[in-house]
Design an enzyme around this catalytic site. Structure first.
Site, mmCIF file in Angstrom:
data_model
loop_
_atom_site.group_PDB
_atom_site.id
_atom_site.type_symbol
_atom_site.label_atom_id
_atom_site.label_comp_id
_atom_site.label_asym_id
_atom_site.label_seq_id
_atom_site.Cartn_x
_atom_site.Cartn_y
_atom_site.Cartn_z
ATOM 1 N N ARG A 47 1.037 -9.565 15.431
ATOM 2 C CA ARG A 47 0.866 -10.560 14.370
ATOM 3 C C ARG A 47 0.820 -11.979 14.914
ATOM 4 O O ARG A 47 1.203 -12.934 14.243
ATOM 5 C CB ARG A 47 1.962 -10.443 13.308
ATOM 6 C CG ARG A 47 1.874 -9.147 12.499
ATOM 7 C CD ARG A 47 2.913 -9.118 11.408
ATOM 8 N NE ARG A 47 2.913 -7.834 10.718
ATOM 9 C CZ ARG A 47 3.896 -7.377 9.958
ATOM 10 N NH1 ARG A 47 4.974 -8.118 9.773
ATOM 11 N NH2 ARG A 47 3.827 -6.208 9.373
ATOM 12 N N ARG A 60 0.238 -15.733 9.967
ATOM 13 C CA ARG A 60 0.923 -16.594 9.031
ATOM 14 C C ARG A 60 1.819 -17.649 9.651
ATOM 15 O O ARG A 60 2.189 -18.610 8.988
ATOM 16 C CB ARG A 60 1.750 -15.733 8.063
ATOM 17 C CG ARG A 60 0.904 -14.779 7.248
ATOM 18 C CD ARG A 60 1.758 -13.732 6.549
ATOM 19 N NE ARG A 60 2.398 -12.838 7.503
ATOM 20 C CZ ARG A 60 3.242 -11.884 7.149
ATOM 21 N NH1 ARG A 60 3.581 -11.718 5.881
ATOM 22 N NH2 ARG A 60 3.774 -11.093 8.062
ATOM 23 N N ARG A 63 -7.243 -19.726 5.723
ATOM 24 C CA ARG A 63 -7.178 -18.623 4.773
ATOM 25 C C ARG A 63 -7.012 -19.080 3.325
ATOM 26 O O ARG A 63 -7.086 -18.251 2.408
ATOM 27 C CB ARG A 63 -5.999 -17.710 5.121
ATOM 28 C CG ARG A 63 -6.242 -16.623 6.143
ATOM 29 C CD ARG A 63 -6.999 -15.427 5.598
ATOM 30 N NE ARG A 63 -6.578 -15.019 4.273
ATOM 31 C CZ ARG A 63 -5.490 -14.301 3.993
ATOM 32 N NH1 ARG A 63 -4.700 -13.892 4.964
ATOM 33 N NH2 ARG A 63 -5.195 -13.982 2.754
ATOM 34 N N ASP A 85 -6.739 -5.410 9.359
ATOM 35 C CA ASP A 85 -5.614 -4.748 8.709
ATOM 36 C C ASP A 85 -5.795 -3.243 8.846
ATOM 37 O O ASP A 85 -6.943 -2.749 8.862
ATOM 38 C CB ASP A 85 -5.517 -5.128 7.232
ATOM 39 C CG ASP A 85 -4.200 -4.685 6.624
ATOM 40 O OD1 ASP A 85 -3.238 -5.476 6.657
ATOM 41 O OD2 ASP A 85 -4.115 -3.537 6.135
ATOM 42 N N TYR A 140 0.670 5.298 2.631
ATOM 43 C CA TYR A 140 0.139 4.363 1.634
ATOM 44 C C TYR A 140 -0.645 5.108 0.553
ATOM 45 O O TYR A 140 -0.538 4.795 -0.644
ATOM 46 C CB TYR A 140 -0.755 3.327 2.304
ATOM 47 C CG TYR A 140 0.005 2.241 3.025
ATOM 48 C CD1 TYR A 140 0.941 1.464 2.364
ATOM 49 C CD2 TYR A 140 -0.220 1.988 4.378
ATOM 50 C CE1 TYR A 140 1.643 0.464 3.036
ATOM 51 C CE2 TYR A 140 0.477 0.991 5.043
ATOM 52 C CZ TYR A 140 1.409 0.234 4.368
ATOM 53 O OH TYR A 140 2.101 -0.750 5.030
#
Length: 361
Positions: free
Chosen positions: A33, A37, A46, A82, A165
């Site tokens: 990552r 962010r 973004r 992702d 998921y």
């Protein structure tokens, strides 16, 4: 080969050498990552763009992937994407909900749901191929990794995590529906994971054929399993993914969270490098896995909120423990927390380079 010709052959990047257990002048560093962010430039880029939309725009993928390479001087880039993207690409109705994660519109519960998982074709993710080719071109212009260049890592979600998921409909703390299906309908379970393994393997192959020089298979939720359940219900399908790209000759990294009891089994699935979270010291991980695999990890990402001297002292412990493995790629034990100070990451890269270049005390 004449000496002059040998000198002209460029060295492989540090990450590839470490993955093969070859000597390196200092440890290669990258962070899970790292593209995301924690960077203000990422948040600005973004703004107003949904997560999956940003993963399907090559211009954004390239810029976001490059941002931490420029800022931190890491020794590898990892494709901004992702793990559920290939599921979206084959037509599964899902979205990434801010603050929640991947959410599937209709859960997978019956054999008929398998029909919703068609094989992944390269044209389904043409935007990924385009982004990888452009990234490889831009990375080739950089120096670094002891002149071997900065490689691009491709990745995919492992079949178990993707299945969770789909079966749960989104993130889960206990994976109760997943385990109920796994044990209650094993034929359906294995059919589901077989299809997911084919999709994940195809997604990795697309990235490598476009120029990625290593791949990582993320099994984020495998730590919820016992070793016996992992061996029976999961390992064969992860092994299928990793075997499906063995002919491409790139290092294969396998990582999961909370997988201390599964490390040897994950290595046996066909990984060249086993990622280790912060719960198991690397020397103990090397003992559990055995001599055949390099290791990746494993500083606790929460420690990046501590003073620099604490961060670096703990990083030194990880580096020293990692000497027990045939090769070591320095990383965190999980992804970068979004509130992390980017300067802490830059300082950590410099520290790891300097400290690992010194002979052991």
């Amino acid at each position: 080969m004449p000496a002059a010709d040998a000198a002209a052959v460029p060295a492989d990047p540090l990450l590839l050498r470490a993955a093969r257990g070859e000597p390196v002048p200092h440890l290669p560093v990258w962070f899970m990552r790292q593209a995301g962010r924690s960077l203000p430039e990422y948040r600005a880029l973004r703004e107003g763009v949904a997560m999956l939309d940003s993963c399907m725009r090559p211009d954004l993928v390239v810029e976001i992937t490059m941002q931490p390479v420029r800022r931190h001087g890491v020794d590898a880039a990892i494709l901004f994407s992702d793990i559920v993207l290939p599921l979206k690409a084959v037509g599964v109705d899902l979205d990434i909900v801010p603050g929640t994660g991947p959410v599937v519109a209709e859960r997978f519960t019956t054999p008929r749901d398998l029909e919703r998982l068609r094989p992944l074709q390269s044209e389904d993710v043409a935007y990924v191929s385009a982004a990888v080719r452009e990234l490889v071109a831009q990375l080739a212009q950089l120096r670094g990794a002891e002149d071997g260049g900065v490689p691009l890592i491709g990745f995919a979600g492992a079949p178990f995590t993707l299945a969770s998921y789909l079966v749960e409909g989104g993130p889960s703390k206990d994976h109760a529906r997943t385990k109920a299906l796994m044990h209650g309908e094993p034929d359906l379970w294995h059919a589901l994971l077989s299809r997911l393994a084919a999709i994940a393997g195809a997604f990795l192959r697309v990235q490598v054929e476009a120029g990625a020089r290593a791949v990582q298979l993320f099994d984020s939720w495998a730590g919820a399993l016992s070793p016996s359940d992992y061996l029976r219900f999961v390992q064969p399908h992860s092994a299928s993914v990793l075997a499906g790209v063995a002919d491409l000759g790139v290092p294969r990294i396998h990582f999961g969270v909370g997988t201390g009891e599964l490390l040897a089994l994950m290595g046996d699935a066909g990984a060249d490098v086993v990622g280790v979270d912060w719960r198991v010291p690397l020397d103990e991980a090397a003992r559990r896995i055995g001599p055949g695999n390099a290791l990746q990890g494993n500083l606790d990402p929460a420690l990046l909120f501590a003073p620099a001297e604490i961060v670096h002292a703990e990083a030194a412990k990880a580096i020293d423990a990692g000497r027990a493995a045939p090769g070591h790629i320095f990383n965190l034990g999980h992804g970068v927390h979004p509130a992390t100070d980017p300067d802490a990451l830059t300082r950590l890269v410099d520290f790891v380079h300097d400290y690992s270049a010194q002979p052991p005390a």
